[in-house]
Design an enzyme around this catalytic site. Structure first.
Site, PDB file in Angstrom:
ATOM      1  N   HIS A   1      24.592  38.269  43.046  1.00 58.97           N
ATOM      2  CA  HIS A   1      25.234  38.135  41.744  1.00 58.97           C
ATOM      3  C   HIS A   1      26.229  39.257  41.440  1.00 58.97           C
ATOM      4  O   HIS A   1      27.307  39.027  40.895  1.00 58.97           O
ATOM      5  CB  HIS A   1      24.133  38.119  40.672  1.00 58.97           C
ATOM      6  CG  HIS A   1      24.642  37.925  39.287  1.00 58.97           C
ATOM      7  ND1 HIS A   1      25.205  36.746  38.864  1.00 58.97           N
ATOM      8  CD2 HIS A   1      24.675  38.754  38.219  1.00 58.97           C
ATOM      9  CE1 HIS A   1      25.559  36.854  37.591  1.00 58.97           C
ATOM     10  NE2 HIS A   1      25.259  38.059  37.168  1.00 58.97           N
TER      11      HIS A   1
ATOM     12  N   SER B   1      29.581  37.446  35.317  1.00 59.94           N
ATOM     13  CA  SER B   1      28.332  36.970  34.722  1.00 59.94           C
ATOM     14  C   SER B   1      28.627  36.358  33.347  1.00 59.94           C
ATOM     15  O   SER B   1      29.463  35.455  33.252  1.00 59.94           O
ATOM     16  CB  SER B   1      27.360  38.137  34.663  1.00 59.94           C
ATOM     17  OG  SER B   1      26.052  37.707  34.456  1.00 59.94           O
TER      18      SER B   1
ATOM     19  N   ASP C   1      23.326  33.992  44.812  1.00 62.34           N
ATOM     20  CA  ASP C   1      23.188  34.475  43.441  1.00 62.34           C
ATOM     21  C   ASP C   1      21.888  33.931  42.846  1.00 62.34           C
ATOM     22  O   ASP C   1      21.728  32.716  42.714  1.00 62.34           O
ATOM     23  CB  ASP C   1      24.396  34.008  42.632  1.00 62.34           C
ATOM     24  CG  ASP C   1      24.504  34.669  41.260  1.00 62.34           C
ATOM     25  OD1 ASP C   1      23.447  35.113  40.722  1.00 62.34           O
ATOM     26  OD2 ASP C   1      25.614  34.733  40.730  1.00 62.34           O
TER      27      ASP C   1
END
Lengths: 435, 466
Positions: free
Chosen positions: A369, A242, A334
């Site tokens: 994600h 991330s 995601d």
């Protein structure tokens, strides 16, 4: 109770495994053809209970082997050796938005696995199991040492494998939630990498002074790792998820100090103001805050904040200048970051620059994600608090449980191979190691 | 020590190594930083191999797969295991391997060409452990605290060397834990009904009743818990009881002040336990425990479901009417001393030296019996006693109850797998030190322990679960 059935034998091997290790769940001495439920129960550190279960039919000799036999119902179906772990869900009546994460990685995750008569779907607490075992799942292998790091104002934890070393080093970064997240680094150390997990958003120095860290913070972390007597200074890699990807790419390309042997970027993007400090990058994302969307369940979708991928080169890390191998891991579902679009753009940039031989992209349909170490429970959404916002929001991460879990397993295997190849294996054979 | 012919490269390596160890590597002194960095850069070019062990936390009877990766081709290495016993003694084992084209070694498939064992022995590093040079000798490795694991450090050394030589370079290391207790197994101290014992229950909150074993050891006395702990880890409730040499037992430590009533209480305690299936309780005995096992099965009014006898006598002149002993030291005329002054008790239990009235009434046994023989047993006349038991059952028309496992080269102490073979150990310290001979040779004894344990568990599955 049928006398025969109380002699049902359940075994799980190994009973104490690492978090990424597979186990074999075996039921024996059941009545041939009988219907049984195998269930896993875990109570996590914050007190919430999770369960997973599969419905099985004992074969002609009264055996069920979860690695070979299909589950025909429950929280997972089909032949799924590790389904009892990755299909965990909060028990009925739990509050929404939970995510299973271990904070204290020096103790194991305890899972109770039991067998019940029949194909049960609820009310397990009132049923008497036929047999049960307790399984421990560890993030730290025996002999791995945890060393808190505070030099140079760092808030970090270094995990060292057992043995003399020197070990290749790894800097481990997580995302916008901040905190010192240690479990992946601990697991990587269990695989032979001296891994340093770093808190760079809620570091002690930030909490005390109110100032965000800058590039020097990461360079200090790199130096501390490099100079450690048991770390092989010329073999250091960085892994980021991330927002951690943003930092990783930035350091990999622009830092004069940090010289990486490899980089792993999970669920992230190269889009950021080049030359921006951590604070400036965060403000850049915030500026696009109006692009936030909401799902029909009012979950926050942040993937559009960086879309469309800019053409302006000052808004993207110049990956064409990358000099080390890069592994990108992308979940195609995601909902939090535009990882797939970014990966495509990175590929193009590197093709144009002529360094695409350094790039490997792992792209997983229906993965979300949070691509975490294998068998980590999939959270399609969960309550989340970034450092900018005061209240918690329900954040949509994306991904469908089965494909996401497969992606985690496959990606981890490949990440380990990638790290081993670039940090341990074959590029500098020397005559020093011959007698 | 240094070898006669060394290459320039090797000499340079050794100099580098000594330089490194002389420089403090804390990195706090700025002046040294440059020098340290330089040395480290040189050493950073070395390829670090990787040593792995899976599972890293294993039960005692589980195989651990040890592998070395990222070595060179045709590269000689030594794998070495070291651990400290609870008494603080250092135990060691090592083996010599050579990599092939794969640049790796795998102890589950490669052959050791030297060291503590030879050939393909995946668990050789554990069963070939011996007291390290410089420690006390003639030791027996036993775990008293079963709630903690053995911690074994496995290292990969450069070349074919031995740990006592101490000069070789450690390339990599890994730590493994070996446990007698699986997670969730419950250990319960029993001090009721005058019984001194420890009960182990398998994990699980409220499962159906468990099958159980009463676990008996030999005249060494005390309370050995580890086999019971392992039975519970494999799904059987198990109660180890002490019958002599324990501070909580009545009478002096060197005689058996408890007898038939005691063992009856112990057996019934197990049967009466709410989590034990009263109709599925067996008995296992090693050494003198065999005699007690046979007595329990024939004389005291309980009905075990199965019996396992390891290397023990069919009777003893020491036992009186109530099953107690007056004196533990049996007729010394049957003792045999070897050239090191170690005593073998073997002849004491020869059936010919045993008055017929002292033999347990094996013909009255009504449940399956498995007798395990170590053919090199120097403490008990196991083969001969097995013959007597087999014959007694045959004459009673009960041959189908008898199973014998006989292991050439195995000694008296046939225990759970991968424990080192103690060929002899200290029997008593007073009035003077006396060592007793157990017998057995490392490799065949290890094979016997591995095979017999599997068969013991299968026997228990068959007769206690179905």
């Amino acid at each position: 109770m049928d006398r025969k059935q109380c002699c049902v034998k359940l075994s799980v091997q190994p009973s104490r495994g690492l978090m990424d290790e597979k186990f074999i769940v075996l039921v024996q001495n059941a009545l041939p053809g009988s219907q049984l439920t195998i269930r896993a129960l875990h109570r996590c550190e914050d007190g919430h209970s999770w369960e997973a279960f599969g419905h099985y039919t004992a074969d002609t000799i009264g055996t069920i082997n979860v690695s070979d036999d299909p589950s025909i119902g429950g929280t997972y179906s089909g032949v799924e050796q590790m389904g009892l772990l990755w299909s965990f869900r909060p028990i009925p009546g739990s509050k929404p938005g939970l995510r299973m994460r271990k904070k204290n990685i020096q103790t194991p995750m305890e899972v109770t696995i039991s067998v019940y008569q029949g194909h049960q779907t609820e009310g397990f607490a009132d049923l008497v199991p036929l047999s049960g075992v307790v399984v421990e799942r560890w993030y730290m292998a025996p002999g791995v040492r945890r060393i808190p790091v505070t030099e140079g104002g760092l808030t970090a934890a270094l995990f060292l494998p057992s043995g003399p070393g020197p070990f290749p080093g790894l800097l481990d970064l997580w995302g916008g939630g901040g905190q010192l997240v240690e479990y992946r680094a601990a697991l990587l150390a269990s695989h032979g990498f001296a891994s340093m997990a770093i808190d760079y958003l809620t570091a002690k120095i930030t909490m005390e002074t109110g100032k965000m860290v800058d590039n020097q913070y990461f360079e200090t972390a790199y130096r501390v790792l490099q100079q450690h007597p048991q770390v092989c200074g010329s073999k250091i890699a960085m892994i980021g998820l991330s927002f951690g990807t943003s930092i990783t790419l930035k350091m990999a390309v622009y830092s004069e100090v940090i010289k990486l042997s490899a980089a792993v970027c999970i669920s992230g993007s190269h889009v950021q103001p080049v030359d921006g400090s951590v604070e400036e990058i965060l403000r850049f994302f915030q500026k696009n805050g109006d692009k936030t969307r909401f799902s029909e369940k009012n979950e926050v979708i942040w993937r559009d904040l960086l879309l469309p991928i800019p053409t302006d080169p000052s808004l993207k890390v110049n990956v064409g200048r990358l000099q080390c191998p890069l592994l990108l891991v992308v979940g195609e579902d995601d909902q939090n970051w535009p990882a797939q679009e970014s990966a495509l753009d990175i590929k193009e940039m590197m093709a144009r620059a002529g360094n695409s031989h350094l790039l490997t992209v792992l792209s997983y349909p229906n993965a979300g994600h949070l691509i975490e170490p294998p068998y980590t429970t999939h959270a399609r959404s969960s309550t989340f608090k970034t450092i900018e916002i005061e209240e918690k929001v329900m954040c949509l991460w994306g991904g469908q449980m089965v494909e996401h879990s497969r992606a985690q397993e496959d990606a981890w295997k490949k990440i380990l191979v990638f790290l081993r190849e670039n940090l341990y294996g074959g590029r500098n054979p020397t005559s020093f190691s011959h007698l | 020590m240094f070898r006669a012919h060394m290459s320039v490269t090797r000499i340079w390596q050794l100099i580098e190594k000594r330089r490194m160890s002389c420089i403090s590597v804390r990195g706090k002194l700025p002046g040294l930083q440059h020098a340290v960095g330089e040395v480290r850069r040189k050493s950073s070019f070395r390829q670090s191999p990787l040593l792995t062990a899976a599972p890293g936390r294993a039960l005692i009877d589980e195989q651990i797969s040890i592998k070395g990766h990222f070595l060179s081709q045709n590269y000689p290495v030594t794998v070495c295991a070291q651990m400290h016993s609870e008494e603080g003694d250092l135990w060691e084992a090592f083996a010599h391997y050579t990599t092939n084209a794969s640049k790796s070694i795998n102890l589950t498939s490669d052959h050791s060409v030297g060291g503590s064992y030879l050939g393909c022995e995946p668990m050789g590093l554990f069963w070939a452990l011996e007291p390290a040079l410089g420690s006390r000798e003639v030791l027996r490795l036993r775990k008293r605290n079963v709630e903690t694991p053995y911690i074994v450090n496995i290292s990969l050394l450069e070349g074919h060397t031995s740990p006592s030589e101490g000069q070789s370079t450690e390339l990599a290391a890994v730590t493994v834990e070996r446990w007698y207790m699986a997670p969730g197994v419950r250990r319960i101290e029993i001090r009721q009904n005058k019984i001194v014992g420890t009960l182990f229950l398998p994990p699980g909150e409220r499962p159906g009743p468990f099958s159980a074993m009463l676990d008996l050891w030999g005249m060494g006395g005390g309370l050995s818990e580890y086999r019971s702990a392992l039975f519970a880890s494999r799904g059987f409730a198990s109660l180890s009881v002490a019958y002599m040499g324990h501070k909580d037992l009545p009478g002096p430590p060197d005689i058996m002040s408890v007898g038939d009533l005691y063992f009856k209480s112990a057996f019934q305690l197990l049967q009466d336990h709410c989590q034990v299936d009263a109709d599925r309780v067996g008995v296992i005995g090693l050494s003198f425990g065999v005699c007690l096992t046979l007595r329990i099965a024939t004389r005291i009014g309980v009905k075990p479901s199965c019996l396992i006898c390891i290397n023990g006598p069919v009777g003893s002149p020491l036992l009186d009417e109530d099953g107690k002993t007056k004196t533990i030291e049996s007729d010394q005329k049957h003792w045999e001393l070897d050239d090191r002054g170690h005593v073998s008790f073997r002849h004491v239990s020869l059936p010919d030296n045993l008055p017929p009235e002292n033999k347990q009434k094996v013909k009255n046994i009504t449940c399956p019996l498995m007798y395990i023989v170590g053919e090199d047993d120097q403490c008990a006349a196991s083969t001969e006693n097995a013959d007597v038991i087999e014959e007694a059952l045959r004459s009673a028309g009960k041959s189908q109850l008898f199973t014998r496992l006989s292991y050439p080269g195995a000694g008296h102490l046939i225990e759970p797998p991968y424990a080192p073979c103690a060929r002899a150990s200290l029997w008593r310290a007073k009035p003077e030190k006396l060592f007793t001979l157990w017998g057995g040779h490392p490799a065949p004894h290890a094979a016997a322990q591995e095979d017999s344990w599997k068969r013991i568990l299968e026997f228990m599955e068959t007769h206690l679960r179905r």
